[in-house]
Design a protein around this motif. Structure first.
Motif, short mmCIF file in Angstrom:
data_model
loop_
_atom_site.label_atom_id
_atom_site.label_comp_id
_atom_site.label_asym_id
_atom_site.label_seq_id
_atom_site.Cartn_x
_atom_site.Cartn_y
_atom_site.Cartn_z
N SER A 1 0.85 -1.19 0.00
CA SER A 1 0.00 0.00 0.00
C SER A 1 0.89 1.25 0.00
O SER A 1 2.11 1.16 0.20
N GLU A 2 0.27 2.39 -0.17
CA GLU A 2 1.04 3.64 -0.09
C GLU A 2 1.63 3.81 1.31
O GLU A 2 2.75 4.27 1.46
N GLN A 3 0.88 3.38 2.33
CA GLN A 3 1.40 3.46 3.69
C GLN A 3 2.61 2.55 3.86
O GLN A 3 3.59 2.91 4.52
N ASP A 4 2.55 1.34 3.26
CA ASP A 4 3.70 0.43 3.30
C ASP A 4 4.93 1.09 2.68
O ASP A 4 6.03 1.00 3.23
N ARG A 5 4.75 1.73 1.55
CA ARG A 5 5.87 2.40 0.88
C ARG A 5 6.46 3.50 1.77
O ARG A 5 7.68 3.64 1.88
N GLN A 6 5.60 4.28 2.41
CA GLN A 6 6.09 5.33 3.31
C GLN A 6 6.83 4.73 4.49
O GLN A 6 7.88 5.24 4.90
#
Length: 132
Positions: free
Chosen positions: A12-17
Motif C-alpha cells: 500500500s502507499e502506507q507500506d511504501r512510506q
C-alpha cells in the motif's frame, strides 16, 4: 500483539512510506549500490525481495530475501531506529530461517565485507555469512 512477517507483493502507499522511514535510518553501507533509501525500496519491491515486519498495520522493519537454487540469502535487514531493541529484527530473521527450512534450503546472511554488525548477527544466529 506480535510482529507479523509478510512478503510485500502489493504494498500500500502506507507500506511504501513505512519502508522509506525504515531505510532512512539505515547506514550508507546497507543501501549500496543504491543511491538512497527510495532506490533501494523500489528495487526490492520490483524484484519481489522485500519481507516486512508489521505491528498494528505498520511496517517497523524490513529485509531482502533472495531465493536461489542453492541457498536463500537474507540481506539489508533494517529496523526503524525508534523501534530497535524490541525483537523486530529477530522476528524477521526467524521467519526467514523458517521459510528457508520449509523450502529445504539453507539460509545465508549477506553483507559487505568488514562490517562487524553483520558478523555479530551471523554468529548469534548461527548462519553462514557471505560477504560482497
Amino acid at each position: 500483539m506480535p510482529v507479523i512477517v509478510t512478503t510485500l507483493p502489493q504494498p500500500s502507499e502506507q507500506d511504501r512510506q513505512d519502508l522509506l522511514k525504515i531505510y532512512a535510518d539505515a547506514p550508507d553501507w546497507l543501501l549500496a549500490p543504491h543511491a538512497d533509501a527510495a532506490a533501494l525500496v523500489e528495487a526490492g519491491l520490483r524484484d519481489g525481495r522485500l519481507l516486512g515486519g508489521r505491528f498494528n498495520d505498520r511496517l517497523l522493519g524490513a529485509a531482502w530475501l533472495q531465493c536461489d537454487d542453492d541457498a536463500w540469502r537474507l540481506s539489508r535487514l533494517c529496523v526503524r531506529k525508534v523501534t530497535r531493541g524490541r525483537g523486530v529484527g529477530r522476528r524477521l530473521l526467524d521467519e526467514a530461517q523458517r521459510l528457508a527450512s520449509e523450502a529445504g534450503k539453507p539460509l545465508h546472511l549477506q553483507a559487505p565485507a568488514g562490517h562487524l554488525e553483520a558478523q555479530a548477527l551471523a554468529a548469534k544466529a548461527h548462519l553462514p555469512l557471505e560477504q560482497y
